[in-house]
Design an enzyme around this catalytic site. Structure first.
Site, PDB file in Angstrom:
ATOM      1  N   CYS A  77     -25.726 102.472  66.454  1.00 10.24           N
ATOM      2  CA  CYS A  77     -24.691 103.020  65.576  1.00 10.24           C
ATOM      3  C   CYS A  77     -24.856 102.360  64.222  1.00 10.24           C
ATOM      4  O   CYS A  77     -24.822 101.120  64.136  1.00 10.24           O
ATOM      5  CB  CYS A  77     -23.306 102.737  66.150  1.00 10.24           C
ATOM      6  SG  CYS A  77     -21.930 103.157  65.063  1.00 10.24           S
ATOM      7  N   CYS A 187     -27.973 108.488  60.520  1.00 12.98           N
ATOM      8  CA  CYS A 187     -26.950 108.343  61.559  1.00 12.98           C
ATOM      9  C   CYS A 187     -27.626 108.704  62.873  1.00 12.98           C
ATOM     10  O   CYS A 187     -28.381 109.687  62.933  1.00 12.98           O
ATOM     11  CB  CYS A 187     -25.770 109.272  61.277  1.00 12.98           C
ATOM     12  SG  CYS A 187     -24.537 109.353  62.615  1.00 12.98           S
TER      13      CYS A 187
END
Length: 280
Positions: A77, A187
């Site tokens: 993440c 991402c």
């Protein structure tokens, strides 16, 4: 040490995005046991205060490590890696691998020196991204797009929801206008959208994410662990062993509908799926 007790890799994210990283690790180390932990009760992390992201990450990861024999933790993440990585490394003795946008490899392969960075609004605004560009892409023209919807569309894929293709194409228009030939997927959710991204921006030649780099780092750490525990790791990584499914898929809220089928499609068939796991 028998096969059931062999150490695993814990892959952590706020949602399903980290599955793209887990899939990269599995392709590179097909016999390596994996545990996946998603804090979908806290999703998305990008709009949360840094203190809350750090608290949730540290609490959930330490709880998982107390239950599962994992010697490597992957923070799959971008937000958690940027915000919580130093604190987590102080909390645990296991090796922790973070993720950063793949600016360096993108700059290495771009032909026209025009790079796009596709990330969350929080990521495109962080100063560490400025530093990565200065360090590795100073000779490139860099365009940034930060949009809040893409992570939600990636989460929707796990539930069988289609990506709104026309809307995605609209979002990517600035890359077309800038003439970028390489886009950094900043991402971990975004590699899950890659087929839709390619359709929306056919002029982009290279799409670059961090999954392979993280998988290589995990492989390096495994080599180190193998030198410390040669008999155990050699038995686990023995050629000809059938690939193990992902051992556990843990979710801090309810498990997303359709997640087993989605994970199986990524080569990550879960041995068990557990919802409402952990304590925050």
């Amino acid at each position: 040490m028998n096969e059931a007790s062999l150490p695993s890799v814990l892959v952590f994210d706020s949602g399903v995005g980290g599955l793209s990283v887990a899939a990269s690790i599995r392709r590179r180390c097909p016999h390596l046991p994996l545990v996946y932990l998603a804090d979908n009760a806290g999703f998305p992390y990008g709009d949360k205060p840094e203190e809350e992201v750090t608290r949730r990450t540290c609490n959930l990861v330490t709880s998982a490590l107390s239950q599962f024999d994992c010697q490597i933790v992957v923070l799959a993440c971008n937000t958690a890696s940027t915000v919580a990585l130093p604190a987590l490394r102080q909390c645990v003795s296991e090796a922790v691998v973070g993720v950063v946008p793949a600016i360096k490899p993108a700059a290495a392969i771009s032909v026209n020196r025009r790079i796009g960075i596709l990330a969350t609004p929080a990521t495109v605004a962080r100063s560490y991204l400025d530093q990565l560009i200065a360090d590795y892409a100073a000779d490139c023209q860099v365009s940034r797009i930060g949009h809040p919807s893409l992570v939600h569309w990636a989460e929707g894929l796990a539930r069988g929801e289609p990506v709104p293709q026309s809307r995605l194409a609209e979002i990517l228009v600035p890359f077309e206008l800038a003439g970028v030939d390489t886009v950094v997927l900043g991402c971990t959710h975004y590699p899950l959208l890659l087929p839709a991204l390619k359709q929306a921006a056919p002029g982009v030649r290279f799409w670059v994410d961090s999954g392979d780099a993280i998988a290589r780092r995990v492989e390096q750490l495994l080599a180190f662990l193998k030198s410390a525990q040669p008999q155990a790791l050699t038995s686990r990584l023995q050629p000809g062993m059938p690939p193990k499914p992902l051992q556990q898929a843990l979710f801090s809220a309810s498990a997303p509908p359709g997640i087993e089928c989605f994970m199986t499609g990524l080569g990550l068939a879960p041995g068990a799926i557990v919802g409402f796991w952990g304590h925050i």
